[in-house]
Design a protein around this motif. Structure first.
Motif, mmCIF file in Angstrom:
data_model
loop_
_atom_site.group_PDB
_atom_site.id
_atom_site.type_symbol
_atom_site.label_atom_id
_atom_site.label_comp_id
_atom_site.label_asym_id
_atom_site.label_seq_id
_atom_site.Cartn_x
_atom_site.Cartn_y
_atom_site.Cartn_z
ATOM 1 N N GLY A 1 0.841 -1.199 0.000
ATOM 2 C CA GLY A 1 0.000 0.000 0.000
ATOM 3 C C GLY A 1 0.873 1.244 0.000
ATOM 4 N N TRP A 2 1.063 1.807 -1.160
ATOM 5 C CA TRP A 2 1.954 2.972 -1.250
ATOM 6 C C TRP A 2 1.326 4.247 -0.685
ATOM 7 C CZ3 TRP A 2 6.936 2.318 -2.125
ATOM 8 C CH2 TRP A 2 7.348 1.140 -2.791
ATOM 9 N N ASN A 3 0.080 4.092 -0.197
ATOM 10 C CA ASN A 3 -0.547 5.290 0.380
ATOM 11 C C ASN A 3 0.159 5.735 1.664
ATOM 12 O OD1 ASN A 3 -1.488 2.935 1.574
ATOM 13 N ND2 ASN A 3 -3.306 3.959 2.395
ATOM 14 N N THR A 4 0.964 4.830 2.270
ATOM 15 C CA THR A 4 1.749 5.251 3.437
ATOM 16 C C THR A 4 3.040 5.938 3.015
ATOM 17 O OG1 THR A 4 2.848 3.101 3.516
ATOM 18 C CG2 THR A 4 0.901 3.385 4.909
ATOM 19 N N SER A 5 3.321 5.880 1.712
ATOM 20 C CA SER A 5 4.521 6.535 1.195
ATOM 21 C C SER A 5 4.124 7.891 0.623
ATOM 22 C CB SER A 5 5.170 5.637 0.139
ATOM 23 O OG SER A 5 6.383 6.192 -0.288
ATOM 24 N N ARG A 6 4.879 8.407 -0.315
ATOM 25 C CA ARG A 6 4.594 9.723 -0.868
ATOM 26 C C ARG A 6 3.312 9.759 -1.698
ATOM 27 N NH1 ARG A 6 5.046 14.234 -0.078
ATOM 28 N NH2 ARG A 6 5.332 14.854 -2.245
ATOM 29 N N ASP A 7 2.834 8.562 -2.123
ATOM 30 C CA ASP A 7 1.636 8.546 -2.958
ATOM 31 C C ASP A 7 0.416 9.111 -2.230
ATOM 32 O OD1 ASP A 7 3.435 7.185 -4.455
ATOM 33 O OD2 ASP A 7 2.053 5.615 -5.088
ATOM 34 N N GLY A 8 0.471 9.102 -0.909
ATOM 35 C CA GLY A 8 -0.650 9.630 -0.136
ATOM 36 C C GLY A 8 -0.512 11.119 0.146
ATOM 37 N N ARG B 1 2.980 13.631 4.440
ATOM 38 C CA ARG B 1 2.559 12.781 5.554
ATOM 39 C C ARG B 1 2.647 13.500 6.898
ATOM 40 N NH1 ARG B 1 6.403 7.939 3.788
ATOM 41 N NH2 ARG B 1 7.555 9.702 2.929
#
Lengths: 221, 92
Positions: free
Chosen positions: A203-210, A213
């Motif tokens: 789940g890249w949403n925890t990375s920069r894709d989200g 942060r």
């Protein structure tokens, strides 16, 4: 640590060209350890700028400071008594520190004196290498302590690609294949069962894709 | 090293022990790298990288020390005053 490299002096001179009074601000945190933004580097940069500007017939007054950390408000606050006596702050902290200065002192331009690099380690004196991309979902327990996101040029999750040749990555012969490193390590740990475990999509949403942060710890507030 | 130029030096000699003979093992090797960095800085700000040089000597090499000093002073005299000193003189 967060690493960085000095900006070319010509670029810095152009940045500070409009100013006659500036603060050169270092940080005792990561950038001191990677020898790019600590107290000594403040002295070297300030001296360099004074010499360059005087030689060009445009003398400059520089206040040299080094804060404990530029990423914490209490240390940035220490600049408040004198910040308004200067026209700009040239910070040689990481990008986070430079931005935090800009947020706290809105009337004073914050200028970057270094190019911020990556989260890395000191491999030997004067040599640093990337180890973490801060993806927000660590899998090091499955990969022998070697990060596939960082060490594999493609951030693959299920083994090496066709560009892995004799342990080297296709991006350069000095770059080891991250997955070769992982497999070698898993073998030596007798943990090859981790290699064949099916992993769900990351789940890249925890990375920069989200987007940018934020961490909120209710127990720490 | 840079401070010496700010304080008006036209040239700076940095002298370390003979390579392989440093009390701090690699101190003089590192010093050489630092001198190279300062030379690059001086070059980039048009003061001139040739105005700083590293020499290696043992404590017993007095004659060699004198020869190195004469050589470097001669070299700096040929270069003339540091550009920052020229500006200061013209402004005075």
């Amino acid at each position: 640590m967060i690493t960085g490299t000095p900006k070319p002096i010509e670029e810095i001179l152009e940045m500070i060209d409009p100013y006659e009074r500036i603060v050169v601000a270092g940080c005792y945190g990561c950038v001191t350890v990677c020898r790019v933004g600590g107290e000594k580097e403040v002295q070297v940069l300030a001296s360099t700028l004074r010499l360059a500007r005087e030689t060009a017939g445009k003398k400059i007054t520089i206040k040299e400071v080094c804060l404990e950390r530029q990423c914490d408000p209490e240390y940035i606050e220490q600049m408040r008594p004198y910040i308004h006596d200067y026209q700009a702050v040239l910070s040689i902290a990481c990008g986070a520190g430079i931005q935090f200065l800009a947020e706290k002192y809105t009337a004073t331009p914050s200028l970057p004196g270094i190019n911020t690099g990556f989260l890395g380690v000191t491999e030997r004196q004067g040599e640093w290498a990337e180890r973490c991309q801060g993806c927000g979902d660590c899998v090091l327990h499955l990969t022998g302590g070697i990060c596939p996101v960082t060490r594999c040029a493609k951030s693959l999750f299920h083994g090496p690609c066709g560009g892995s040749v004799q342990g080297h990555c296709e991006v350069g012969k000095d770059t080891p294949c991250g997955w070769q490193l992982i497999i070698d390590r898993l073998k030596s740990l007798d943990q090859m069962d981790n290699y064949v475990k099916l992993k769900p999509y990351k789940g890249w949403n925890t990375s920069r894709d989200g987007g940018p942060r934020r961490i909120v710890r209710e127990d720490m507030i | 090293m840079l401070e010496a130029f700010e304080n008006g030096a036209d040239g700076v000699m940095v002298i370390g022990c003979l390579e392989g003979d440093c009390h701090y093992l690699s101190g003089n090797i590192r010093a050489r790298a630092r001198v190279a960095r300062v030379a690059a800085i001086l070059e980039s700000i048009r003061i001139g990288g040739e105005r700083i040089r590293m020499f290696n000597l043992s404590a017993g090499e007095g004659a060699k020390f004198a020869a190195y000093v004469n050589e470097f002073v001669g070299q700096v005299r040929e270069l003339g005053p540091s550009p920052v000193n020229v500006v200061r003189k013209n402004a005075a």
